[in-house]
Scaffold this motif. Structure first.
Motif, mmCIF file in Angstrom:
data_model
loop_
_atom_site.group_PDB
_atom_site.id
_atom_site.type_symbol
_atom_site.label_atom_id
_atom_site.label_comp_id
_atom_site.label_asym_id
_atom_site.label_seq_id
_atom_site.Cartn_x
_atom_site.Cartn_y
_atom_site.Cartn_z
ATOM 1 N N SER A 38 55.093 18.360 -61.778
ATOM 2 C CA SER A 38 54.265 17.072 -62.362
ATOM 3 C C SER A 38 54.742 16.138 -63.134
ATOM 4 O O SER A 38 54.982 15.074 -62.787
ATOM 5 C CB SER A 38 52.903 17.543 -62.574
ATOM 6 N N VAL A 39 55.173 16.768 -64.210
ATOM 7 C CA VAL A 39 55.658 15.943 -65.412
ATOM 8 C C VAL A 39 57.022 15.355 -65.137
ATOM 9 O O VAL A 39 57.409 14.322 -65.309
ATOM 10 C CB VAL A 39 55.682 16.578 -66.680
ATOM 11 N N GLY A 40 57.696 16.057 -64.163
ATOM 12 C CA GLY A 40 59.262 15.707 -63.869
ATOM 13 C C GLY A 40 58.964 14.636 -62.802
ATOM 14 O O GLY A 40 59.824 13.561 -62.964
ATOM 15 N N GLY A 99 65.543 15.663 -48.266
ATOM 16 C CA GLY A 99 64.480 16.845 -48.174
ATOM 17 C C GLY A 99 63.195 16.613 -48.873
ATOM 18 O O GLY A 99 62.822 15.450 -48.467
ATOM 19 N N PRO A 100 62.585 17.688 -49.103
ATOM 20 C CA PRO A 100 61.014 17.532 -49.706
ATOM 21 C C PRO A 100 60.955 16.640 -50.403
ATOM 22 O O PRO A 100 61.669 16.427 -51.504
ATOM 23 C CB PRO A 100 60.798 19.202 -49.889
ATOM 24 N N GLN A 101 59.652 16.090 -50.647
ATOM 25 C CA GLN A 101 59.369 15.013 -51.893
ATOM 26 C C GLN A 101 58.014 15.143 -52.026
ATOM 27 O O GLN A 101 57.234 15.573 -51.553
ATOM 28 C CB GLN A 101 59.348 13.478 -51.071
ATOM 29 N N ARG A 222 53.403 19.286 -44.702
ATOM 30 C CA ARG A 222 52.714 18.702 -45.712
ATOM 31 C C ARG A 222 52.051 19.976 -46.537
ATOM 32 O O ARG A 222 51.279 20.346 -45.814
ATOM 33 C CB ARG A 222 51.773 17.369 -45.618
ATOM 34 N N MET A 223 52.047 20.328 -47.741
ATOM 35 C CA MET A 223 51.619 21.232 -48.549
ATOM 36 C C MET A 223 51.026 20.642 -49.901
ATOM 37 O O MET A 223 51.491 19.859 -50.531
ATOM 38 C CB MET A 223 52.585 22.338 -48.643
ATOM 39 N N LEU A 224 49.911 21.241 -50.239
ATOM 40 C CA LEU A 224 49.445 21.484 -51.461
ATOM 41 C C LEU A 224 49.462 22.432 -52.338
ATOM 42 O O LEU A 224 49.078 23.666 -52.021
ATOM 43 C CB LEU A 224 47.810 20.848 -51.226
ATOM 44 N N PHE A 225 50.412 22.445 -53.330
ATOM 45 C CA PHE A 225 50.674 23.458 -54.192
ATOM 46 C C PHE A 225 49.949 23.465 -55.484
ATOM 47 O O PHE A 225 50.068 22.311 -56.282
ATOM 48 C CB PHE A 225 52.368 23.297 -54.442
ATOM 49 N N ILE A 226 49.406 24.662 -55.832
ATOM 50 C CA ILE A 226 48.468 24.488 -57.103
ATOM 51 C C ILE A 226 48.640 25.639 -57.899
ATOM 52 O O ILE A 226 47.870 26.811 -57.857
ATOM 53 C CB ILE A 226 46.977 24.515 -56.573
ATOM 54 N N PRO A 227 49.689 25.758 -58.848
ATOM 55 C CA PRO A 227 49.938 26.742 -59.662
ATOM 56 C C PRO A 227 48.539 26.856 -60.738
ATOM 57 O O PRO A 227 48.117 25.684 -61.176
ATOM 58 C CB PRO A 227 51.140 26.375 -60.415
ATOM 59 N N THR A 228 48.251 27.854 -61.120
ATOM 60 C CA THR A 228 47.106 28.218 -61.823
ATOM 61 C C THR A 228 47.456 29.148 -62.901
ATOM 62 O O THR A 228 48.434 29.829 -62.928
ATOM 63 C CB THR A 228 45.821 29.071 -60.900
ATOM 64 N N GLY A 229 46.682 28.804 -64.299
ATOM 65 C CA GLY A 229 47.189 29.403 -65.451
ATOM 66 C C GLY A 229 46.020 29.836 -66.077
ATOM 67 O O GLY A 229 44.957 29.000 -66.395
ATOM 68 N N VAL A 250 50.160 19.846 -56.678
ATOM 69 C CA VAL A 250 51.348 19.031 -56.496
ATOM 70 C C VAL A 250 51.412 18.836 -54.940
ATOM 71 O O VAL A 250 51.422 19.794 -54.016
ATOM 72 C CB VAL A 250 52.733 19.499 -57.010
ATOM 73 N N VAL A 251 51.426 17.626 -54.202
ATOM 74 C CA VAL A 251 51.659 17.430 -52.911
ATOM 75 C C VAL A 251 53.219 17.470 -52.432
ATOM 76 O O VAL A 251 53.823 16.359 -52.979
ATOM 77 C CB VAL A 251 50.885 16.146 -52.350
ATOM 78 N N ILE A 252 53.820 18.182 -51.903
ATOM 79 C CA ILE A 252 55.084 18.063 -51.210
ATOM 80 C C ILE A 252 55.222 18.024 -49.886
ATOM 81 O O ILE A 252 54.356 18.786 -48.948
ATOM 82 C CB ILE A 252 55.733 19.150 -51.807
ATOM 83 N N GLU A 253 55.857 16.958 -49.580
ATOM 84 C CA GLU A 253 56.112 16.534 -47.904
ATOM 85 C C GLU A 253 57.609 16.880 -47.594
ATOM 86 O O GLU A 253 58.364 16.673 -48.300
ATOM 87 C CB GLU A 253 55.593 15.137 -47.514
#
Length: 260
Positions: A38-40, A99-101, A222-229, A250-253
């Protein structure tokens, strides 16, 4: 942009200390991979960088003795416990290319539901994932069905089921295309990993090694990637404090072309 679970991100510091490039250390516990991506993406979109390496790592023995019990004690683990993944995953982000975005980012809030059991991280983190999902759907107008896959970081079997139940109460059906890296990373039966996998590397390794090739091939568009902490520390656990949690979406397509 990197982080880990080992005392003040020691693994990251010593792992990259000889690289003569700017460094930002991140700590989002097991959500660190999502935070780095996200920050990147924000830094590149804002014109502050052209290329960014973002990643996260964790180590089984180091994390287990830090957040739970020293392994030589042979403590019996409850079925709600997860097993820290030993590994590292990293992505290269750039403003242009095939590639993926990353097309969207939803930054999560700290959610604390009063859970104090460090052997049940799934229960502690599931409310943060639900809060992130609700915010994402409300802000974008999307639904779970707008994604080929929605994957959380390391809720394991316990947390995954809680997310499905809590989202159903909010009117969202998560039963078809939702999974969790903590479920995918291990074989529950043959490896006896109880509720599944956890740790910074859980989502990092699963995304880089499993989901990224599927995005490259177009199997996932299209994926919704949600790392949890789980934002506990060795000190807070001993003091009996609650376990605050956070999740980053993070949405990655799949992008325009093949990956390199």
């Amino acid at each position: 942009l990197c982080g880990d679970l080992l005392n003040q991100c020691m693994g990251t510091t010593f792992g990259i200390k000889d690289l003569p490039i700017p460094f930002l250390g991140l700590f989002g516990a097991c959500s660190t991979m999502g935070e780095a991506m996200s920050v990147g993406a924000m830094l590149i979109d804002g014109g502050f960088a052209e290329y960014i390496l973002g990643g996260a790592s964790s180590h089984f023995c180091a994390a287990e003795k830090q957040f739970r019990f020293p392994l030589p004690l042979g403590i019996q683990r409850p079925q709600s416990a997860t097993r820290t993944v030993t590994g590292d995953g990293a992505v290269v982000l750039a403003k242009e290319g095939e590639g993926p975005q990353i097309t969207m980012v939803t930054t999560g809030k700290i959610i604390d539901m009063g859970i104090t059991d460090a052997q049940n991280m799934g229960a502690a983190m599931a409310p943060a994932a639900v809060d992130l999902l609700l915010a994402h759907f409300q802000e974008t107008g999307r639904t779970p069905q707008d994604y080929d896959v929605i994957v959380t970081g390391d809720l394991g079997y316990v947390g995954h089921q809680l997310v499905v139940e809590l989202m159903a109460k909010e009117g969202y059906d998560m039963s078809e295309n939702y999974t969790d890296c903590g479920i995918l990373i291990f074989d529950r039966e043959t490896q006896d990993t109880h509720s599944g996998g956890s740790g910074c590397a859980c989502s990092a390794v699963t995304f880089c090694g499993y989901f990224y090739p599927k995005l490259c091939s177009g199997e996932i568009n299209r994926m919704l990637f949600i790392p949890t902490g789980a934002l506990l520390s060795a000190d807070s656990a001993v003091l009996g404090l609650t376990i605050p949690a956070v999740a980053h979406g993070v949405v990655i397509e799949s992008g325009k072309g093949s990956c390199t």
